[in-house]
Design an enzyme around this catalytic site. Structure first.
Site, PDB file in Angstrom:
ATOM      1  N   SER A 144       0.851  -1.193   0.000  1.00 30.35           N
ATOM      2  CA  SER A 144       0.000   0.000   0.000  1.00 30.35           C
ATOM      3  C   SER A 144       0.881   1.235   0.000  1.00 30.35           C
ATOM      4  CB  SER A 144      -0.890   0.013   1.245  1.00 30.35           C
ATOM      5  OG  SER A 144      -1.544   1.261   1.397  1.00 30.35           O
ATOM      6  N   TYR A 157      -1.815   0.350  10.901  1.00 29.57           N
ATOM      7  CA  TYR A 157      -2.019  -0.129   9.526  1.00 29.57           C
ATOM      8  C   TYR A 157      -0.812   0.236   8.663  1.00 29.57           C
ATOM      9  CZ  TYR A 157      -3.691  -0.633   4.792  1.00 29.57           C
ATOM     10  OH  TYR A 157      -3.796  -0.987   3.455  1.00 29.57           O
ATOM     11  N   PRO A 187      -0.857   0.030  -3.951  1.00 28.86           N
ATOM     12  CA  PRO A 187      -1.818   1.022  -4.450  1.00 28.86           C
ATOM     13  C   PRO A 187      -2.116   2.130  -3.446  1.00 28.86           C
ATOM     14  CG  PRO A 187      -2.730  -1.240  -4.378  1.00 28.86           C
ATOM     15  CD  PRO A 187      -1.518  -1.202  -3.531  1.00 28.86           C
ATOM     16  N   GLY A 188      -2.642   3.222  -4.007  1.00 26.17           N
ATOM     17  CA  GLY A 188      -3.272   4.244  -3.199  1.00 26.17           C
ATOM     18  C   GLY A 188      -4.744   3.883  -3.016  1.00 26.17           C
ATOM     19  N   VAL A 190      -8.194   2.550  -3.540  1.00 26.88           N
ATOM     20  CA  VAL A 190      -8.892   1.565  -4.364  1.00 26.88           C
ATOM     21  C   VAL A 190     -10.262   1.353  -3.751  1.00 26.88           C
ATOM     22  CG1 VAL A 190      -8.813  -0.722  -5.418  1.00 26.88           C
ATOM     23  CG2 VAL A 190      -6.679   0.385  -4.704  1.00 26.88           C
ATOM     24  N   THR A 192     -12.869  -0.755  -2.726  1.00 20.66           N
ATOM     25  CA  THR A 192     -13.214  -2.142  -2.425  1.00 20.66           C
ATOM     26  C   THR A 192     -13.989  -2.126  -1.109  1.00 20.66           C
ATOM     27  OG1 THR A 192     -11.200  -2.507  -1.142  1.00 20.66           O
ATOM     28  CG2 THR A 192     -11.062  -2.946  -3.517  1.00 20.66           C
ATOM     29  N   PHE A 194     -12.519  -2.188   1.554  1.00 17.64           N
ATOM     30  CA  PHE A 194     -11.480  -1.719   2.478  1.00 17.64           C
ATOM     31  C   PHE A 194     -12.027  -0.754   3.526  1.00 17.64           C
ATOM     32  CE2 PHE A 194      -8.300   1.450   3.664  1.00 17.64           C
ATOM     33  CZ  PHE A 194      -7.227   0.674   4.056  1.00 17.64           C
TER      34      PHE A 194
END
Length: 257
Positions: A144, A157, A187-188, A190, A192, A194
């Site tokens: 990430s 995190y 990734p930055g 996204v 989902t 998340f």
């Protein structure tokens, strides 16, 4: 470009988001898929879709990557036809909470550390020795932007994703002299589950994360992973950082409305 026809690919966290998108793109390329996740019904539904759309060969594992004994059992008891894993995609991961460190939830910390770090380590530890023995393979770890840039209240995190970065770099060094490749895809934003998971099912709060922004999609990430795994055998793409155009860093986001 390497052909993935009949290559065996193990994807963790396959029941949704990036994991599902990876399953689709690799199934379309003719790969054989081992799909692992906790949510059995979603895995079964995905398997049925992949078989119908791509005639894919799929083996399912109901697996919690945090359970080391279960991971060991799942890998050691794979049928012979599925045991020689060519690509491991360590996708299972999550974020819990957005609290200041001194106000953080111990349970949230443990869940992130157990999934994002220890789960990734368990899969790697049990899968990679077979790759070394065969002198072929590719490990793709989902990192990430948070592993590169800490942001307010991201503390633990961010630490877990910094660990993924370090583990990926260390693994590449440890595998020097073999034909095995290691890639971290970081990734930055996204869109989902998340944010929904981070906020413990608070849909309204999760939606605000992406408000006014066109985020990356799971398919965008799967496309990058597919690219990394299909390069010529002598090419190792160590690390990919990707963000939406509307994002410039972990904290700088252009919201259009």
């Amino acid at each position: 470009m390497i052909s993935l026809q009949n290559k065996i690919i193990l994807i963790t966290g396959a029941s949704s988001g990036i994991g599902t998108a990876c399953a689709r793109i690799f199934a379309e390329a003719g790969a054989k898929l081992i799909l692992a996740a906790r949510r059995w019904e979603l895995l079964q539904q995905l398997r049925d879709v992949l078989k119908q759309e791509f005639k894919a060969e799929v083996h399912l594992l109901q697996l919690d990557v945090r359970d080391r004994v279960a991971v060991e059992s799942a890998i050691s008891n794979l049928p012979d036809a599925w045991s020689e894993i060519d690509i491991l995609i360590n996708n299972a991961g999550l974020s819990r909470g957005l609290d200041k460190l001194h106000e953080g939830s111990f349970q949230d910390w443990e869940e992130m550390i157990d999934t994002n770090i220890k789960g990734l380590l368990y899969l790697t530890r049990y899968v990679v020795p077979g790759m070394v023995k065969r002198d072929r393979g590719h490990i793709v770890n989902l990192g990430s932007i948070a592993g590169h840039q800490t942001y307010p209240s991201g503390n633990v995190y961010c630490a877990t994703k910094a660990a993924v970065k370090a583990i990926s770099e260390g693994l590449k060094q440890d595998l020097l002299g073999t034909a095995i490749r290691v890639t971290s895809v970081d990734p930055g934003m996204v869109e989902t589950e998340f944010s929904n998971v981070r906020f413990h099912g608070d849909d309204e709060r999760a939606k605000k994360v992406y408000q006014g922004v066109k985020p990356l999609t799971p398919e965008d990430i799967a496309d990058v992973i597919f690219f990394c795994t299909t390069r010529s055998p002598h090419v190792n793409i160590n690390e990919v950082i990707l963000m939406p155009v509307d994002q410039a860093s972990a904290t700088l986001v252009n919201r259009r409305s």
